[in-house]
Design an enzyme around this catalytic site. Sequence first.
Site, PDB file in Angstrom:
ATOM      1  CB  ILE A   1       6.187  -5.028   5.505  1.00  0.00           C
ATOM      2  CG1 ILE A   1       5.283  -5.944   6.341  1.00  0.00           C
ATOM      3  CG2 ILE A   1       5.678  -3.592   5.562  1.00  0.00           C
ATOM      4  CD1 ILE A   1       5.227  -5.570   7.818  1.00  0.00           C
ATOM      5  CG  ASP A   2       8.783  -3.074  -0.755  1.00  0.00           C
ATOM      6  OD1 ASP A   2       9.635  -2.358  -0.208  1.00  0.00           O
ATOM      7  OD2 ASP A   2       8.663  -3.175  -1.991  1.00  0.00           O
ATOM      8  CB  ILE A   3       4.112  -0.096   2.871  1.00  0.00           C
ATOM      9  CG1 ILE A   3       3.351  -1.415   2.695  1.00  0.00           C
ATOM     10  CG2 ILE A   3       3.155   1.089   2.766  1.00  0.00           C
ATOM     11  CD1 ILE A   3       2.291  -1.652   3.743  1.00  0.00           C
TER      12      ILE A   3
END
Length: 220
Positions: free
Chosen positions: A142-144
């Site tokens: 997750i890299d949002i």
Amino acid sequence: MVRRLLSYIIPVNVASRKSEWSKNLEITWNNGELVMDSKNTNYSYGSLQRILRKGLQAIGFDEIQAMEHILVLGVAGGSVIKTITDEIGFKGKITGVDIDAGVIALANEYFGLDAIPNLEIVIDDAFEFVLKTKDRYDLIIIDIFQDTAMPNFLFESFFSKRIHFLLRAKGILLFNTMLLSKQDNIRNDDYVSELQQLGFDTEVIPRVEEHNELIVARKV
């Protein structure tokens, strides 16, 4: 290349674009590297690639090589995907999800993302995607971010439970977060506690590149 050499002295802009979701995106030569930046932070390559590489190293490159399916929520320029394919040599399937078609177009044009044969890109909201997907994953990254902001849904119980469900037995979550305030620290502490209650074995890698904190959670 003159611009690349000059970038060791000053950043050299290559392209600037606006998209539906990002007010301003720039492709820049910086210290000899081609990077993607938003107004206030690095979006891909440069420091972000170093941050997520540390998380992948904590998991172990050999372990990642043996996986079958990796999900990346938040692709941007695709630097973590390049690390997985080029440095780790992962040959399994990668599904990358990003809400912003404009940023993916830039990634294809300047970083050759569309040339990666084992990558499928899905233009969708990450929350909606995890509700719909019927696949299971060995690793979810997750890299949002929207500039320096992180959507609230990433830290909500329903989303965490869904991530847990989508991971295969002994699957791993790698979550890149940004800490800019005391409240962000409290948020992360609460989130890690919830992951532990769900049945994750968690490791926190603090203050990576000053403001980022990586959370590595193994499903047990």
